[in-house]
Design an enzyme around this catalytic site. Structure first.
Site, PDB file in Angstrom:
ATOM      1  N   THR A 187     -77.767  81.306 -57.992  1.00 25.47           N
ATOM      2  CA  THR A 187     -76.637  80.770 -57.250  1.00 25.47           C
ATOM      3  C   THR A 187     -76.131  79.521 -57.830  1.00 25.47           C
ATOM      4  O   THR A 187     -77.054  78.535 -57.987  1.00 25.47           O
ATOM      5  CB  THR A 187     -76.780  80.787 -55.735  1.00 25.47           C
ATOM      6  OG1 THR A 187     -75.586  80.554 -55.132  1.00 25.47           O
ATOM      7  CG2 THR A 187     -77.927  80.017 -55.232  1.00 25.47           C
ATOM      8  N   ASP A 196     -74.696  87.929 -52.820  1.00 28.57           N
ATOM      9  CA  ASP A 196     -73.386  87.931 -52.730  1.00 28.57           C
ATOM     10  C   ASP A 196     -72.954  88.448 -51.222  1.00 28.57           C
ATOM     11  O   ASP A 196     -73.404  89.067 -50.612  1.00 28.57           O
ATOM     12  CB  ASP A 196     -72.899  89.097 -53.491  1.00 28.57           C
ATOM     13  CG  ASP A 196     -71.389  88.860 -53.918  1.00 28.57           C
ATOM     14  OD1 ASP A 196     -71.133  87.687 -54.558  1.00 28.57           O
ATOM     15  OD2 ASP A 196     -70.381  89.769 -53.737  1.00 28.57           O
TER      16      ASP A 196
HETATM   17  P1  ITT Z   1     -72.830  82.315 -56.128  1.00 26.94           P
HETATM   18  O1  ITT Z   1     -71.794  83.666 -56.536  1.00 26.94           O
HETATM   19  O2  ITT Z   1     -72.912  81.191 -57.021  1.00 26.94           O
HETATM   20  O3  ITT Z   1     -73.888  82.594 -55.219  1.00 26.94           O
HETATM   21  P2  ITT Z   1     -70.070  81.894 -54.359  1.00 26.94           P
HETATM   22  O4  ITT Z   1     -69.868  80.818 -53.623  1.00 26.94           O
HETATM   23  O5  ITT Z   1     -69.233  82.439 -55.372  1.00 26.94           O
HETATM   24  O6  ITT Z   1     -71.833  81.310 -55.167  1.00 26.94           O
HETATM   25  P3  ITT Z   1     -70.329  84.327 -52.803  1.00 26.94           P
HETATM   26  O7  ITT Z   1     -69.378  84.996 -54.016  1.00 26.94           O
HETATM   27  O8  ITT Z   1     -71.302  85.047 -52.433  1.00 26.94           O
HETATM   28  O9  ITT Z   1     -70.918  83.061 -53.533  1.00 26.94           O
HETATM   29  O10 ITT Z   1     -69.004  83.891 -52.046  1.00 26.94           O
HETATM   30  C1  ITT Z   1     -68.651  84.129 -50.835  1.00 26.94           C
HETATM   31  C2  ITT Z   1     -67.653  83.435 -50.279  1.00 26.94           C
HETATM   32  O11 ITT Z   1     -68.045  83.380 -48.709  1.00 26.94           O
HETATM   33  C3  ITT Z   1     -67.743  81.965 -50.649  1.00 26.94           C
HETATM   34  O12 ITT Z   1     -66.437  81.146 -50.444  1.00 26.94           O
HETATM   35  C4  ITT Z   1     -68.640  81.349 -49.791  1.00 26.94           C
HETATM   36  O13 ITT Z   1     -68.558  79.816 -49.333  1.00 26.94           O
HETATM   37  C5  ITT Z   1     -68.684  82.077 -48.322  1.00 26.94           C
HETATM   38  N1  ITT Z   1     -69.796  82.319 -47.591  1.00 26.94           N
HETATM   39  C6  ITT Z   1     -71.174  82.677 -48.220  1.00 26.94           C
HETATM   40  N2  ITT Z   1     -71.923  82.594 -47.386  1.00 26.94           N
HETATM   41  C7  ITT Z   1     -71.448  81.990 -46.427  1.00 26.94           C
HETATM   42  C8  ITT Z   1     -72.042  81.486 -45.078  1.00 26.94           C
HETATM   43  O14 ITT Z   1     -73.216  81.823 -44.657  1.00 26.94           O
HETATM   44  N3  ITT Z   1     -71.096  80.730 -44.132  1.00 26.94           N
HETATM   45  C9  ITT Z   1     -69.923  80.531 -44.623  1.00 26.94           C
HETATM   46  N4  ITT Z   1     -69.277  80.970 -45.456  1.00 26.94           N
HETATM   47  C10 ITT Z   1     -70.119  81.591 -46.570  1.00 26.94           C
END
Ligand code: ITT
Length: 204
Positions: free
Chosen positions: A9, A71
């Site tokens: 990530t 994800d």
């Molecule tokens: P990676 O793919 O590199 O892991 P990313 O930020 O793109 O990073 P995601 O595709 O899983 O990851 O993103 C989902 C969105 O939801 C992203 O805007 C995150 O900041 C948010 N998100 C994920 N987990 C969260 C949490 O525990 N609390 C609040 N927001 C979260």
């Protein structure tokens, strides 16, 4: 087995949560940046599970390590489950966490409290360099608040309200978030997979 696990990530918020959630596994957590890996895997899947698999398989193959990808997505009932797998791109490319929060609030501006229910979902994929994959998931239900509150966490945490605590996720200390969050729930299943002996990702 190699003594490292790659956290596939680029999200620093996730990295810091996994360092706590998986601190007892017998593997050292490393990030792509620490290995000089800059590959960005396109999230072209239709679901959180597909995207988690894509990220884990690509980074495991590239690094030669077992890779863990996460994800996550926020499903808002009043928006028919949006933003879901599109949560990271909800306010367009290059947007910040704050932009995404503001955009989501604007989409919900006429929605009353009782209809602001939502669910955070997390799918974790563990992949070996040979391409074997296992997934675990977790969820956490709450409401989308009318305005952001709290400084902890990241992403949508400031507007994710938990009635049981009368606080947003961002108002909770990290140890409480880890106990109840979508990621905490999924990570405890991963912990069990990684600590059973003999280590075999495909068993059970
Ligand atoms: P990676 O793919 O590199 O892991 P990313 O930020 O793109 O990073 P995601 O595709 O899983 O990851 O993103 C989902 C969105 O939801 C992203 O805007 C995150 O900041 C948010 N998100 C994920 N987990 C969260 C949490 O525990 N609390 C609040 N927001 C979260």
């Amino acid at each position: 087995m190699n003594d490292k696990l790659l956290l596939a990530t680029s999200n620093q918020g996730k990295v810091s949560e996994y360092r706590t959630l998986l601190k007892e596994i017998p593997l050292r957590l490393v990030t792509p940046a620490e290995l000089g890996i800059t590959t960005v895997v396109e999230e072209v899947g239709q679901s959180l599970e597909e995207n988690a698999r894509l990220k884990a398989v690509a980074l495991a193959a590239e690094s030669g390590l077992v890779a863990l990808a996460d994800d996550s997505g926020l499903e808002v009932d009043a928006l028919g489950g949006e933003p879901g797998p599109l949560s990271a791109r909800y306010a367009g490319e290059g947007a910040s966490d704050r932009d995404r929060v503001n955009y989501l609030l604007s989409r919900l501006k006429d929605v009353p409290w009782e209809k602001r229910t939502a669910c955070f979902r997390c799918v974790i994929a563990l992949a070996t360099p040979a391409g074997d994959v296992k997934t675990c998931s977790g969820e956490c239900r709450g409401f989308i608040a009318f305005e952001p509150k709290g400084e902890h966490g990241f992403g949508y945490d400031p507007i994710f309200y938990l009635p049981a605590f009368k606080k947003t996720m961002a108002e909770l200390p990290p140890e409480i978030k880890n106990r109840i969050s979508h990621r905490g729930r999924a990570a405890r299943k991963v912990y069990r997979l990684l600590t059973r002996k003999p280590f075999n990702l495909l068993k059970g």
